[in-house]
Design a protein around this motif. Structure first.
Motif, PDB file in Angstrom:
ATOM      1  N   GLU A  89       0.811  -1.220   0.000  1.00  0.00           N
ATOM      2  CA  GLU A  89       0.000   0.000   0.000  1.00  0.00           C
ATOM      3  C   GLU A  89       0.845   1.271   0.000  1.00  0.00           C
ATOM      4  N   HIS A  90       2.022   1.188  -0.596  1.00  0.00           N
ATOM      5  CA  HIS A  90       2.920   2.338  -0.716  1.00  0.00           C
ATOM      6  C   HIS A  90       3.291   2.938   0.640  1.00  0.00           C
ATOM      7  N   GLN A  91       3.491   2.090   1.620  1.00  0.00           N
ATOM      8  CA  GLN A  91       3.993   2.559   2.912  1.00  0.00           C
ATOM      9  C   GLN A  91       5.507   2.499   2.895  1.00  0.00           C
ATOM     10  N   ARG A  92       6.135   3.601   3.246  1.00  0.00           N
ATOM     11  CA  ARG A  92       7.592   3.671   3.235  1.00  0.00           C
ATOM     12  C   ARG A  92       8.196   2.683   4.243  1.00  0.00           C
ATOM     13  N   ALA A  93       9.254   2.024   3.825  1.00  0.00           N
ATOM     14  CA  ALA A  93       9.893   1.019   4.677  1.00  0.00           C
ATOM     15  C   ALA A  93      10.420   1.627   5.968  1.00  0.00           C
ATOM     16  N   THR A  94      10.783   2.896   5.932  1.00  0.00           N
ATOM     17  CA  THR A  94      11.307   3.569   7.125  1.00  0.00           C
ATOM     18  C   THR A  94      10.236   3.835   8.169  1.00  0.00           C
ATOM     19  N   THR A  95       8.977   3.626   7.843  1.00  0.00           N
ATOM     20  CA  THR A  95       7.897   3.857   8.812  1.00  0.00           C
ATOM     21  C   THR A  95       7.339   2.554   9.376  1.00  0.00           C
ATOM     22  N   MET A  96       7.946   1.421   9.000  1.00  0.00           N
ATOM     23  CA  MET A  96       7.452   0.123   9.442  1.00  0.00           C
ATOM     24  C   MET A  96       8.460  -0.581  10.348  1.00  0.00           C
ATOM     25  N   THR A  97       7.938  -1.395  11.254  1.00  0.00           N
ATOM     26  CA  THR A  97       8.800  -2.304  12.000  1.00  0.00           C
ATOM     27  C   THR A  97       9.168  -3.467  11.085  1.00  0.00           C
ATOM     28  N   ARG A  98      10.107  -4.271  11.511  1.00  0.00           N
ATOM     29  CA  ARG A  98      10.476  -5.419  10.701  1.00  0.00           C
ATOM     30  C   ARG A  98       9.285  -6.361  10.492  1.00  0.00           C
ATOM     31  N   THR A  99       8.522  -6.586  11.531  1.00  0.00           N
ATOM     32  CA  THR A  99       7.359  -7.465  11.416  1.00  0.00           C
ATOM     33  C   THR A  99       6.334  -6.908  10.437  1.00  0.00           C
ATOM     34  N   GLN A 100       6.097  -5.616  10.509  1.00  0.00           N
ATOM     35  CA  GLN A 100       5.156  -4.982   9.581  1.00  0.00           C
ATOM     36  C   GLN A 100       5.664  -5.075   8.141  1.00  0.00           C
ATOM     37  N   PHE A 101       6.949  -4.860   7.975  1.00  0.00           N
ATOM     38  CA  PHE A 101       7.529  -4.922   6.633  1.00  0.00           C
ATOM     39  C   PHE A 101       7.442  -6.341   6.070  1.00  0.00           C
ATOM     40  N   GLU A 102       7.723  -7.324   6.906  1.00  0.00           N
ATOM     41  CA  GLU A 102       7.637  -8.726   6.467  1.00  0.00           C
ATOM     42  C   GLU A 102       6.245  -9.034   5.927  1.00  0.00           C
ATOM     43  N   LYS A 103       5.223  -8.589   6.634  1.00  0.00           N
ATOM     44  CA  LYS A 103       3.842  -8.839   6.196  1.00  0.00           C
ATOM     45  C   LYS A 103       3.523  -8.068   4.918  1.00  0.00           C
ATOM     46  N   ASP A 104       3.944  -6.815   4.872  1.00  0.00           N
ATOM     47  CA  ASP A 104       3.694  -5.973   3.696  1.00  0.00           C
ATOM     48  C   ASP A 104       4.274  -6.618   2.437  1.00  0.00           C
ATOM     49  N   VAL A 105       5.515  -7.017   2.517  1.00  0.00           N
ATOM     50  CA  VAL A 105       6.185  -7.591   1.349  1.00  0.00           C
ATOM     51  C   VAL A 105       5.614  -8.963   1.009  1.00  0.00           C
ATOM     52  N   TYR A 106       5.332  -9.766   2.032  1.00  0.00           N
ATOM     53  CA  TYR A 106       4.755 -11.090   1.795  1.00  0.00           C
ATOM     54  C   TYR A 106       3.400 -10.979   1.102  1.00  0.00           C
ATOM     55  N   ASP A 107       2.535 -10.107   1.624  1.00  0.00           N
ATOM     56  CA  ASP A 107       1.202  -9.965   1.047  1.00  0.00           C
ATOM     57  C   ASP A 107       1.271  -9.447  -0.388  1.00  0.00           C
ATOM     58  N   SER A 108       2.128  -8.468  -0.621  1.00  0.00           N
ATOM     59  CA  SER A 108       2.265  -7.924  -1.966  1.00  0.00           C
ATOM     60  C   SER A 108       2.741  -8.982  -2.959  1.00  0.00           C
ATOM     61  N   LYS A 109       3.770  -9.699  -2.575  1.00  0.00           N
ATOM     62  CA  LYS A 109       4.333 -10.731  -3.453  1.00  0.00           C
ATOM     63  C   LYS A 109       3.301 -11.821  -3.746  1.00  0.00           C
ATOM     64  N   ALA A 110       2.557 -12.209  -2.713  1.00  0.00           N
ATOM     65  CA  ALA A 110       1.552 -13.260  -2.884  1.00  0.00           C
ATOM     66  C   ALA A 110       0.455 -12.820  -3.848  1.00  0.00           C
ATOM     67  N   ILE A 111      -0.002 -11.575  -3.710  1.00  0.00           N
ATOM     68  CA  ILE A 111      -1.050 -11.065  -4.597  1.00  0.00           C
ATOM     69  C   ILE A 111      -0.550 -10.992  -6.037  1.00  0.00           C
TER      70      ILE A 111
END
Length: 278
Positions: A89-111
């Protein structure tokens, strides 16, 4: 006749006008579904343009966009372009925790993989948001099977930039290849020439001169990036954004498509994977 014979990388960051970082303070994500969706028609126009000029590109695409415009994703892949991730959802990586980033990237890649039926190998962080504070991003990308990233811009900028980081393709210690946005050197300073707002701001002859300067002084391929909304002067106007954000976003939108067409004619273009990795 082409101005240079090397193959360079054309890239498109597939996001809509209301999803850009410059407007994140005035457009809440909860309202995205009520905004006028224009990314589909604009990306189709770019695909038409690329087909006219026999150009292949990498489309760094939001998972959010892929869910809502699956026909665009399928066309990107069916016409021989590379599909890559731009996050969910175009959230900057610098505003996420590692756990949040892991989910963001996983969900994007899966879709993206589910909609396209193809493996996703590349990633670009929204707003080039990888720097000294979050190098763990690369560990996550390796864990999730990415081969390369194009998430850094080694310039001084108020919104992003790591001027001390490498200017050219290099292998990270985490085991992934990073492909920085290109720069030229002026007075011992890195100057951005990768596309986007700089390309819209300057007349085409000046952008071409700067690109040729890079090609004359470097042996590395050049890469270019822009967004589908940049060829859309009819997009809704965001009135309550600050003046700087509006200037950056709206400057020369009506001239962008013709500039892109000149760029496609003057240089040779391929995908990130074909130019840098294959």
């Amino acid at each position: 006749m082409k101005l240079d014979n090397r193959l360079n990388a054309m890239t498109v960051d597939v996001e809509d006008y209301f999803q850009v970082s410059a407007f994140e303070e005035v457009i809440n994500k909860d309202s995205w579904d009520s905004q006028q969706l224009r990314v589909g028609q604009n990306t189709h126009r770019l695909l038409d343009l690329f087909a006219e000029h026999n150009v292949k590109s990498t489309f760094f695409t939001l998972g959010w966009v892929a869910k809502r415009c699956p026909e665009v994703i399928k066309r990107i892949v069916s016409e021989g372009h590379e599909l890559a991730s731009h996050g969910l959802e175009h959230q900057r990586a610098t505003t996420m925790t590692r756990t949040q980033f892991e989910k963001d990237v996983y969900d994007s890649k899966a879709i993206l993989e589910d909609v396209s039926g193809s493996a996703i190998k590349g990633y670009r962080a929204p707003s080039f948001s990888v720097n000294d504070s979050n190098t763990w991003v690369y560990e996550v990308l390796v864990e999730q099977g990415f081969i390369y990233s194009s998430s850094t811009y080694p310039i001084e900028h108020d919104l992003y930039g790591v001027p001390s980081w490498p200017r050219f393709k290099y292998q990270r210690v985490e085991g992934i290849t990073e492909l920085p946005i290109p720069t030229i050197r002026k007075k011992n300073t890195n100057v951005g020439i990768g596309g986007g707002g700089f390309f819209r701001l300057y007349p085409y002859w000046l952008s071409k001169k700067r690109i040729l300067s890079f090609m004359e002084s470097e042996t590395a391929p050049y890469s270019f990036y822009f967004h589908p909304w940049e060829i859309d002067p009819e997009q809704p106007y965001i009135k309550n954004a600050n003046w700087r954000s509006k200037f950056r976003h709206y400057i020369n939108l009506s001239r962008m498509e013709s500039k892109i067409e000149m760029l496609l004619k003057d240089f040779n273009w391929g995908s990130m994977y074909d130019v840098y990795i294959k």
